[in-house]
Scaffold this motif. Structure first.
Motif, mmCIF file in Angstrom:
data_model
loop_
_atom_site.group_PDB
_atom_site.id
_atom_site.type_symbol
_atom_site.label_atom_id
_atom_site.label_comp_id
_atom_site.label_asym_id
_atom_site.label_seq_id
_atom_site.Cartn_x
_atom_site.Cartn_y
_atom_site.Cartn_z
ATOM 1 N N HIS A 157 0.921 -1.342 0.003
ATOM 2 C CA HIS A 157 0.079 0.065 -0.071
ATOM 3 C C HIS A 157 0.768 1.327 -0.089
ATOM 4 O O HIS A 157 0.460 2.318 -0.735
ATOM 5 N N VAL A 161 2.051 2.007 -3.487
ATOM 6 C CA VAL A 161 1.007 2.349 -4.300
ATOM 7 C C VAL A 161 0.478 3.793 -4.158
ATOM 8 O O VAL A 161 0.220 4.446 -5.102
ATOM 9 N N GLU A 202 6.277 8.212 -6.221
ATOM 10 C CA GLU A 202 6.761 6.834 -6.301
ATOM 11 C C GLU A 202 8.359 6.667 -5.786
ATOM 12 O O GLU A 202 9.132 6.048 -6.352
ATOM 13 N N PRO A 238 4.263 -6.363 -9.476
ATOM 14 C CA PRO A 238 2.770 -5.974 -9.183
ATOM 15 C C PRO A 238 1.778 -5.706 -10.518
ATOM 16 O O PRO A 238 1.983 -5.632 -11.336
ATOM 17 N N ILE A 239 0.634 -6.186 -9.804
ATOM 18 C CA ILE A 239 -0.640 -6.279 -11.138
ATOM 19 C C ILE A 239 -1.611 -4.985 -10.440
ATOM 20 O O ILE A 239 -1.807 -4.852 -9.450
ATOM 21 N N GLU A 240 -1.745 -4.142 -11.692
ATOM 22 C CA GLU A 240 -2.554 -2.985 -11.465
ATOM 23 C C GLU A 240 -3.987 -3.443 -11.388
ATOM 24 O O GLU A 240 -4.446 -3.917 -12.502
ATOM 25 N N LEU A 241 -4.845 -3.208 -10.532
ATOM 26 C CA LEU A 241 -6.320 -3.348 -10.376
ATOM 27 C C LEU A 241 -6.926 -2.084 -10.817
ATOM 28 O O LEU A 241 -6.774 -1.261 -10.168
ATOM 29 N N LEU A 242 -7.951 -2.116 -11.872
ATOM 30 C CA LEU A 242 -8.622 -1.288 -12.247
ATOM 31 C C LEU A 242 -9.935 -1.325 -11.785
ATOM 32 O O LEU A 242 -10.720 -2.487 -11.628
#
Length: 72
Positions: free
Chosen positions: A48, A51, A56, A67-71
């Motif tokens: 967290h 993100v 950054e 990491p996987i970006e969740l939209l």
């Protein structure tokens, strides 16, 4: 994990906004000398802090996959 898990704050990028500190579920981040600082490496590895950082400035290493970006 393939390598040691490490959390680092890039002091050159950090603006000391405190968003990461406020978001940390385990209270592992402090503001020291107007910059974020990691108390210790024993965190829950949620990511967290990295993100939420607007600059950054926080990096987490040691994961097998990116990491996987969740939209929404």
């Amino acid at each position: 994990m393939k390598e040691q898990h490490i959390i680092e704050v890039n002091k050159d990028l950090c603006i000391g906004c405190g968003l990461c500190k406020n978001d940390c579920r385990v209270n592992n981040i402090i503001i020291k000398d107007k910059k974020s600082a990691i108390k210790n490496q024993d965190c829950i590895k949620c990511g967290h802090c990295a993100v939420i950082c607007p600059k950054e400035a926080i990096a987490l290493t040691g994961f097998d996959e990116p990491p996987i970006e969740l939209l929404k």
